[in-house]
Design a protein around this motif. Structure first.
Motif, PDB file in Angstrom:
ATOM      1  N   PRO A 356       0.785  -1.233   0.000  1.00 39.03           N
ATOM      2  CA  PRO A 356       0.000   0.000   0.000  1.00 39.03           C
ATOM      3  C   PRO A 356       0.818   1.285   0.000  1.00 39.03           C
ATOM      4  O   PRO A 356       0.272   2.353   0.290  1.00 39.03           O
ATOM      5  N   ALA A 357       2.114   1.207  -0.285  1.00 40.96           N
ATOM      6  CA  ALA A 357       2.952   2.404  -0.338  1.00 40.96           C
ATOM      7  C   ALA A 357       3.621   2.495  -1.704  1.00 40.96           C
ATOM      8  O   ALA A 357       4.016   1.474  -2.279  1.00 40.96           O
ATOM      9  N   LEU A 358       3.751   3.706  -2.193  1.00 40.52           N
ATOM     10  CA  LEU A 358       4.444   3.954  -3.458  1.00 40.52           C
ATOM     11  C   LEU A 358       5.752   4.665  -3.168  1.00 40.52           C
ATOM     12  O   LEU A 358       5.771   5.709  -2.498  1.00 40.52           O
ATOM     13  N   LEU A 359       6.851   4.073  -3.647  1.00 38.77           N
ATOM     14  CA  LEU A 359       8.141   4.732  -3.497  1.00 38.77           C
ATOM     15  C   LEU A 359       8.135   6.071  -4.236  1.00 38.77           C
ATOM     16  O   LEU A 359       7.370   6.273  -5.181  1.00 38.77           O
ATOM     17  N   LYS A 360       9.019   6.955  -3.823  1.00 41.48           N
ATOM     18  CA  LYS A 360       9.008   8.333  -4.340  1.00 41.48           C
ATOM     19  C   LYS A 360       9.215   8.408  -5.851  1.00 41.48           C
ATOM     20  O   LYS A 360       8.792   9.381  -6.494  1.00 41.48           O
ATOM     21  N   ASP A 361       9.864   7.372  -6.426  1.00 44.10           N
ATOM     22  CA  ASP A 361      10.066   7.376  -7.872  1.00 44.10           C
ATOM     23  C   ASP A 361       9.158   6.366  -8.588  1.00 44.10           C
ATOM     24  O   ASP A 361       9.428   5.955  -9.717  1.00 44.10           O
ATOM     25  N   HIS A 362       8.081   5.972  -7.921  1.00 43.59           N
ATOM     26  CA  HIS A 362       7.105   5.083  -8.550  1.00 43.59           C
ATOM     27  C   HIS A 362       6.510   5.783  -9.777  1.00 43.59           C
ATOM     28  O   HIS A 362       6.248   6.988  -9.752  1.00 43.59           O
ATOM     29  N   PRO A 363       6.291   5.062 -10.863  1.00 44.35           N
ATOM     30  CA  PRO A 363       5.729   5.693 -12.067  1.00 44.35           C
ATOM     31  C   PRO A 363       4.426   6.448 -11.825  1.00 44.35           C
ATOM     32  O   PRO A 363       4.114   7.392 -12.559  1.00 44.35           O
ATOM     33  N   TYR A 364       3.648   6.047 -10.820  1.00 39.45           N
ATOM     34  CA  TYR A 364       2.371   6.709 -10.555  1.00 39.45           C
ATOM     35  C   TYR A 364       2.459   7.751  -9.443  1.00 39.45           C
ATOM     36  O   TYR A 364       1.448   8.396  -9.123  1.00 39.45           O
ATOM     37  N   PHE A 365       3.630   7.923  -8.831  1.00 41.94           N
ATOM     38  CA  PHE A 365       3.704   8.739  -7.619  1.00 41.94           C
ATOM     39  C   PHE A 365       3.216  10.168  -7.852  1.00 41.94           C
ATOM     40  O   PHE A 365       2.365  10.676  -7.113  1.00 41.94           O
ATOM     41  N   ASN A 366       3.736  10.840  -8.852  1.00 44.14           N
ATOM     42  CA  ASN A 366       3.392  12.254  -9.063  1.00 44.14           C
ATOM     43  C   ASN A 366       1.917  12.437  -9.399  1.00 44.14           C
ATOM     44  O   ASN A 366       1.275  13.398  -8.948  1.00 44.14           O
ATOM     45  N   ARG A 378       0.172  17.524   7.618  1.00 48.89           N
ATOM     46  CA  ARG A 378      -0.722  18.694   7.682  1.00 48.89           C
ATOM     47  C   ARG A 378       0.037  20.017   7.650  1.00 48.89           C
ATOM     48  O   ARG A 378      -0.518  21.042   7.246  1.00 48.89           O
ATOM     49  N   LYS A 379       1.309  20.000   8.057  1.00 46.78           N
ATOM     50  CA  LYS A 379       2.083  21.237   8.047  1.00 46.78           C
ATOM     51  C   LYS A 379       2.593  21.576   6.651  1.00 46.78           C
ATOM     52  O   LYS A 379       2.506  22.718   6.203  1.00 46.78           O
ATOM     53  N   THR A 380       3.113  20.588   5.964  1.00 45.27           N
ATOM     54  CA  THR A 380       3.683  20.838   4.631  1.00 45.27           C
ATOM     55  C   THR A 380       2.652  20.668   3.528  1.00 45.27           C
ATOM     56  O   THR A 380       2.881  21.113   2.395  1.00 45.27           O
ATOM     57  N   GLU A 381       1.547  19.959   3.836  1.00 46.60           N
ATOM     58  CA  GLU A 381       0.513  19.627   2.848  1.00 46.60           C
ATOM     59  C   GLU A 381       1.074  18.788   1.706  1.00 46.60           C
ATOM     60  O   GLU A 381       0.526  18.757   0.608  1.00 46.60           O
ATOM     61  N   GLU A 382       2.171  18.111   1.991  1.00 40.82           N
ATOM     62  CA  GLU A 382       2.805  17.187   1.050  1.00 40.82           C
ATOM     63  C   GLU A 382       2.567  15.752   1.545  1.00 40.82           C
ATOM     64  O   GLU A 382       2.222  15.530   2.713  1.00 40.82           O
ATOM     65  N   PRO A 383       2.758  14.750   0.680  1.00 41.40           N
ATOM     66  CA  PRO A 383       2.659  13.371   1.162  1.00 41.40           C
ATOM     67  C   PRO A 383       3.586  13.129   2.349  1.00 41.40           C
ATOM     68  O   PRO A 383       4.729  13.598   2.341  1.00 41.40           O
ATOM     69  N   GLU A 384       3.086  12.423   3.352  1.00 43.46           N
ATOM     70  CA  GLU A 384       3.911  12.070   4.510  1.00 43.46           C
ATOM     71  C   GLU A 384       4.864  10.951   4.083  1.00 43.46           C
ATOM     72  O   GLU A 384       4.429   9.833   3.817  1.00 43.46           O
ATOM     73  N   MET A 385       6.144  11.273   4.012  1.00 36.15           N
ATOM     74  CA  MET A 385       7.128  10.299   3.539  1.00 36.15           C
ATOM     75  C   MET A 385       7.603   9.433   4.695  1.00 36.15           C
ATOM     76  O   MET A 385       7.828   9.922   5.819  1.00 36.15           O
ATOM     77  N   ALA A 386       7.757   8.146   4.428  1.00 33.66           N
ATOM     78  CA  ALA A 386       8.150   7.189   5.467  1.00 33.66           C
ATOM     79  C   ALA A 386       9.096   6.159   4.866  1.00 33.66           C
ATOM     80  O   ALA A 386       9.109   5.933   3.649  1.00 33.66           O
ATOM     81  N   GLN A 387       9.863   5.529   5.724  1.00 37.37           N
ATOM     82  CA  GLN A 387      10.745   4.457   5.281  1.00 37.37           C
ATOM     83  C   GLN A 387       9.905   3.291   4.795  1.00 37.37           C
ATOM     84  O   GLN A 387       8.973   2.846   5.479  1.00 37.37           O
ATOM     85  N   PHE A 388      10.206   2.791   3.608  1.00 43.78           N
ATOM     86  CA  PHE A 388       9.487   1.645   3.070  1.00 43.78           C
ATOM     87  C   PHE A 388      10.454   0.811   2.252  1.00 43.78           C
ATOM     88  O   PHE A 388      10.959   1.246   1.226  1.00 43.78           O
ATOM     89  N   TRP A 389      10.732  -0.388   2.721  1.00 43.68           N
ATOM     90  CA  TRP A 389      11.750  -1.253   2.145  1.00 43.68           C
ATOM     91  C   TRP A 389      13.080  -0.483   2.044  1.00 43.68           C
ATOM     92  O   TRP A 389      13.545   0.063   3.036  1.00 43.68           O
ATOM     93  N   ASP A 390      13.672  -0.390   0.871  1.00 40.34           N
ATOM     94  CA  ASP A 390      15.019   0.177   0.757  1.00 40.34           C
ATOM     95  C   ASP A 390      15.020   1.645   0.352  1.00 40.34           C
ATOM     96  O   ASP A 390      16.026   2.163  -0.117  1.00 40.34           O
ATOM     97  N   ASP A 391      13.895   2.325   0.496  1.00 37.65           N
ATOM     98  CA  ASP A 391      13.816   3.721   0.090  1.00 37.65           C
ATOM     99  C   ASP A 391      12.737   4.386   0.936  1.00 37.65           C
ATOM    100  O   ASP A 391      12.270   3.816   1.926  1.00 37.65           O
ATOM    101  N   ILE A 392      12.327   5.585   0.542  1.00 34.63           N
ATOM    102  CA  ILE A 392      11.208   6.219   1.210  1.00 34.63           C
ATOM    103  C   ILE A 392      10.059   6.321   0.228  1.00 34.63           C
ATOM    104  O   ILE A 392      10.239   6.350  -0.997  1.00 34.63           O
TER     105      ILE A 392
END
Length: 799
Positions: A356-366, A378-392
C-alpha cells in the motif's frame, strides 16, 4: 474541592437501551448501552460528541460494514433486551437477565456480576482508586484500570508472543513489520486486536473486554505494582474515545464465539484455499523469475507434490532492486498471462503480492500526489514520507474514495485481467510515526493516529471488493499480514515473517491460539520459517507436520543463506513431505466443514485443549497441544531428536484413540504415543466421525474425490453425531446450493449403529461413502438398519 465532588456523575436519562450520565463538575459524558443480555457497552466522551463517530470493527452477525464505517450508535443486529435500572444513593444499577453492572457514581467505578444458578457472582471490578482519566491526573490520553487478581488468567490480544496465558505480561497494540521476530518475546507484531478475556481459576467464569479503538495502545496485565493502589491492570491509548464492550461467558468458548459474532462473519473462501500453497521470495527476485515459477510446476509434478496455489512474492513488481506495486517486470516475466495459463492448466491458482505504499520514484507517484491520494503531512501539505523497504515512499490514503477506487481499478487491470486469482495484501502495517500525519477521513480530515489500524482493513476491503466485482460468481480469496478486529470478514491471515528455529515452531502454536481466542480463525504460519538459515531436515519435517493441520498451509521463505524452503529441499525427507501433504489433502473435507462452522456458527478451527474441555483444569496448564475442530487433538513435536510424544489427554468419559494406530486410551492422563517423521501425532476423541477424501490422488489427479468416514466409536456405550458440509467449493452459490450429510453413531456392547442421511439440493460428486473402523474394533456395524459386510475394517455404503 473533594474527590467525591470532582468525580461525581449524575444520571441524565435513558432511551433505546442507552443510559446517559454526566460528570457534574466537568464535561465528561458516560453511556451504558445494553446490547444483549450478556453484552454491555461502556462509552466515555469528552463532551457529548465522539472523536470518531464510526466503527469498522463492530458488525454483529454481519458480513461487512460500509467503507465509511458503521455509526457508533447504530444498534442494528443487537437484540436490545429488556433490562432494569435503579439508583440507590451513590450507586446506579443496570441489570439484564444475565449481567448486572453496579456503578459507583463517584468515579463511575463499575462492579460486574453474572447470574449463576440463583445468585449474582462478581466477575470484574474497576480499580477503586481512579479507574478512569477524567481530568488528565493519570497522565495523557485515555486509561481504563481494572482490579487484577492473582487468581486470574488472561487470553487473547490476537497475535502476540509468549505463553497462552498473558497474566504478568505487558503488550503494545501497534502494527509493525517485525520480520524475524522472536516468537517468545518480540512485541509489538503485525495485528491490532484490542480484545482479551479474563478467566477466574476459582470459579471458572470467563468474560471478554473489547476496546473499540484504532489507535496504538498498551495492555498492562501485571508487570506493574504501585503501593498506593490495589493490584491492577490497564488499557491505555492517547487518541480516540474510551469505548469498550463487556462480553460475559460464562465459559471461554462462549466469550470467543460471541466476540467473533460481534465483529462479523468469517469469510468463506473457496475450498482450494485449504490446499498446499507454494511460495518463496527467491523465485520472483530471480532474473529468470518466470522460468523459476514454471520449474516449480514441473518439480511439483515430478515429485508428486499436491499443490493448489502459489503466492507470487513482490519481486514481480521490481524495477532494478526496488518494488513498485502494480508494475510488471517484463524482463523477469516476459509473458505474465502465459505463466498464469501454465499454472491454471495444472489447476493451480496464483495469488499476487500487493503493497500500500508507493516509493518516491514510482511511475504513478506524481499523478497520485497531485490528486492528494496519499496520507499527508498537515504542516507541509505534502505526502507524509516514510521508510518503506530500501527507500522512502508514501502510504495510500484509503479513507479517500478516489484512492480507494483507484486501488480497486489497479487490482482489476494489473492483476485480475492477467488471470491472477487472488490478492496477497502485504507490508500493510502503515508505519507512519509523524504526529503531523493526516488523512482525508471520508471528507472530514482526521489525524492518522486516530485511525492508524483502519488502513490495513480498508486496503483488504478494497481488494476484496475488486475481486468480487470482477467475478461476482466466484468466492474471493485474499490474504493479509496486518489488520484490525474485523479482518476475518475479508481475508485469511498468517503470523508474519517468523524466524527459523525450534522455539518459533513451539511459540507460533501459542500465538495461533491467541488469534483463535480473539475471533480470528483462518490462519497459519510460514512453514519452515521465513527468515534465518534454512531449517535443518528434522525441523523442516516437524514444521510441515504442524502446518498441514492449520487452515493456511504455506511453505514460505526468504532465507539469510540464500536457500529456498521447498518440499524437495531434502531428498532424504521427500517421501515424508510428500506423504504429509497428501494427508493434508485427505482431511480437506474435515477442514472445509470446520471452515464452514467458523463462517456460519463462529466456531474456531484451531482451539486450545481447554476450549472444549474446560471442566479439566489440567488443560489450562501451558502445553504445546491444540484441537483441530472438536474431534482431533494435535500433538506436534516441537523438540529436536524426539521419536515419541508425551501428551496429556483431556478428561473425556469415552477416552481417545491414536488416530494412526487405533489404540484406545483413557482420558485425564499423560500418555506417550509414537511420533515418527512420517505423520503428525494425532488423537481422535472417542465418538469422533472424521470425513476424508480417500481417493488415491496424485498431482495429475488431485481433483478426484471419494468420501470416507473414519469412525472412532465409544468403547462401551455412547452416542455421537457429525454434520458434514458439501458444496461446489468455488462459487457464491454456497448459501443456496449445498448439502449436509448427517451422521449419527450409537455404540453398545455388541454393535455400532450408524445412520446416514443427506439434506440439501447440492448434487454430490460421489454416490457412496466408505466407513472405516479402528483395527481392533470387532463389533458388528449396522448402517441405516442393515448389517454391513466387513472387508479389512471398511464398509461401503450407498447413498
Amino acid at each position: 474541592m473533594s474527590i467525591k465532588e470532582t468525580y461525581q456523575f449524575h444520571f441524565l436519562g435513558e432511551n433505546n437501551n442507552i443510559l446517559k450520565f454526566k460528570l457534574i463538575d466537568g464535561n465528561t459524558y458516560a453511556k451504558i448501552m445494553v446490547l444483549e443480555n450478556d453484552i454491555i457497552r461502556i462509552l466515555f466522551t469528552d463532551g457529548d460528541t465522539l472523536k470518531l463517530d464510526k466503527t469498522w470493527s463492530v458488525a454483529p452477525g454481519q458480513a461487512d460494514v460500509p467503507w465509511e464505517g458503521r455509526d457508533r450508535f447504530d444498534t442494528s443486529g443487537f437484540s436490545l433486551p429488556t433490562y432494569e435500572s435503579s439508583q440507590n444513593e451513590d450507586e446506579f444499577i443496570v441489570e439484564t437477565s444475565l449481567v448486572k453492572a453496579v456503578v459507583k457514581l463517584n468515579g463511575f467505578k463499575i462492579s460486574w456480576f453474572y447470574r449463576g444458578n440463583s445468585e449474582w457472582v462478581n466477575f470484574a471490578n474497576d480499580r477503586q482508586t481512579q479507574a478512569y482519566n477524567f481530568d488528565g491526573s493519570l497522565g495523557q490520553g485515555i486509561t481504563h484500570y481494572l482490579k487484577r487478581d492473582l487468581n486470574e488468567q488472561y487470553f487473547g490480544l490476537g497475535e502476540k508472543s509468549g505463553s497462552v496465558d498473558k497474566h504478568g505480561k505487558r503488550y503494545r497494540m501497534l502494527t509493525i513489520d517485525a520480520m524475524g521476530y522472536d516468537a517468545e518475546y518480540s512485541d509489538p507484531l503485525y495485528k491490532h486486536i484490542p480484545f482479551y478475556m479474563t478467566r477466574q481459576k476459582n470459579t471458572g467464569f470467563s468474560f471478554g473486554i473489547f476496546y473499540d479503538n484504532l489507535s496504538s495502545s498498551i495492555f498492562e496485565l501485571g508487570t506493574e505494582l504501585d503501593n498506593y493502589h490495589e493490584l491492577y491492570r490497564y488499557y491505555q491509548t492517547e487518541h480516540g474515545d474510551l469505548d469498550y464492550y463487556i462480553i460475559a461467558g460464562p465459559k471461554v468458548k462462549d466469550v470467543t464465539s460471541k466476540f467473533s459474532w460481534l465483529t462479523g462473519k468469517t469469510i468463506f473462501p473457496p475450498k482450494w484455499s485449504l490446499g498446499y500453497s507454494g511460495s518463496t521470495m527467491s523465485y520472483t527476485d530471480a532474473p529468470d523469475a518466470q522460468d523459476q515459477l514454471n520449474k516449480f510446476l514441473e518439480l511439483c509434478e515430478e515429485h508428486d507434490i499436491l499443490c493448489d496455489s502459489f503466492q507470487l512474492s513482490s519481486g514481480y513488481t521490481s524495477i532494478d532492486d526496488k518494488r513498485y506495486v502494480f508494475n510488471w517486470n517484463h524482463s523477469k516475466f516476459p509473458s505474465p498471462k502465459e505463466m498464469v495459463q501454465n499454472f491454471h492448466e495444472k489447476d493451480l491458482r496464483l495469488c499476487a503480492n500487493i503493497k500500500p505504499a508507493l516509493l518516491k520514484d514510482h511511475p504513478y507517484f506524481n499523478e497520485l500526489k497531485e490528486k492528494n491520494m496519499f496520507i499527508t503531512n498537515r504542516k507541509t501539505e505534502e505526502p507524509e514520507m516514510a521508510q518503506f523497504w530500501d527507500d522512502i515512499g508514501a502510504y495510500l490514503d484509503f479513507t479517500n474514495k478516489e484512492t480507494y477506487d483507484w486501488w480497486k481499478d489497479q487490482v482489476k487491470e494489473k492483476l485480475l485481467e492477467y488471470g491472477i486469482d487472488s490478492t496477497w495484501n502485504d507490508n500493510n502495517e502503515f508505519e507512519i510515526w509523524s504526529k503531523d500525519a493526516t488523512c482525508h477521513g471520508f471528507g472530514s480530515e482526521k489525524e492518522f493516529e486516530l485511525i492508524r489500524a483502519l488502513h490495513p482493513l480498508l486496503m483488504m476491503k478494497a481488494s476484496y471488493e475488486a475481486q468480487l466485482e470482477y467475478n461476482p460468481e466466484l468466492r474471493p480469496y485474499l490474504i493479509s499480514r496486518s489488520g484490525s478486529a474485523g479482518l476475518h470478514r475479508y481475508v485469511q491471515t498468517w503470523t508474519g515473517d517468523n524466524r527459523t528455529s525450534w522455539k518459533t515452531l513451539k511459540y507460533n502454536i501459542k500465538m495461533g491460539i491467541g488469534l483463535s481466542l480473539s475471533g480470528i480463525y483462518n490462519f497459519g504460519h510460514d512453514v519452515g520459517g521465513f527468515s534465518g538459515l534454512a531449517p535443518e531436515p528434522e525441523l523442516f519435517v516437524r514444521w510441515v507436520q504442524n502446518g498441514i493441520v492449520h487452515p493456511r498451509f504455506t511453505i514460505h521463505s526468504w532465507n539469510d543463506d540464500q536457500t529456498v524452503n521447498e518440499p524437495w529441499m531434502y531428498p532424504d525427507m521427500l517421501e515424508n513431505i510428500r506423504g504429509l501433504i497428501k494427508f493434508r489433502s485427505k482431511i480437506i473435507p474435515y477442514l472445509y466443514t470446520a471452515l464452514h462452522e467458523a463462517h456460519q456458527h463462529y466456531q474456531p478451527i484451531i482451539r486450545p485443549t481447554f476450549y472444549d474441555f474446560e471442566h479439566d483444569e489440567t488443560t489450562f496448564e501451558e502445553n504445546d497441544d491444540f484441537m483441530l475442530g472438536e474431534s482431533i487433538l494435535v500433538a506436534s513435536v516441537v523438540e529436536k531428536g524426539k521419536s515419541e510424544r508425551e501428551v496429556y489427554l483431556p478428561e473425556n468419559k469415552d477416552g481417545w484413540y491414536d488416530f494412526h494406530t487405533g489404540k484406545w486410551y483413557e482420558g485425564g492422563q499423560n500418555v506417550v504415543i509414537p511420533a515418527p517423521l512420517s505423520y503428525t501425532p494425532l488423537l481422535a476423541k472417542a465418538g469422533a466421525i472424521i470425513p476424508v477424501n480417500q481417493a488415491e490422488i496424485t498431482f495429475a489427479t488431485k481433483n478426484e474425490d471419494e468420501r470416507g468416514l473414519l469412525l472412532f466409536p465409544c468403547k462401551d456405550t455412547g452416542k455421537s453425531s457429525y454434520k458434514l458440509y458439501e458444496d461446489d467449493g468455488l462459487t457464491n452459490d454456497y448459501s443456496h446450493t449445498f448439502a449436509y450429510i448427517h451422521v449419527e453413531m450409537e455404540s453398545t456392547e455388541g454393535e455400532i449403529a450408524v445412520t446416514i442421511k443427506k439434506e440439501g439440493s447440492y448434487t454430490l460428486p460421489y454416490d457412496h461413502i466408505t466407513l472405516h473402523l479402528p483395527e481392533n474394533e470387532q463389533r458388528k456395524l449396522i448402517v441405516n438398519g442393515i448389517e454391513q459386510e466387513r472387508v479389512n475394517q471398511t464398509f461401503q455404503v450407498k447413498l
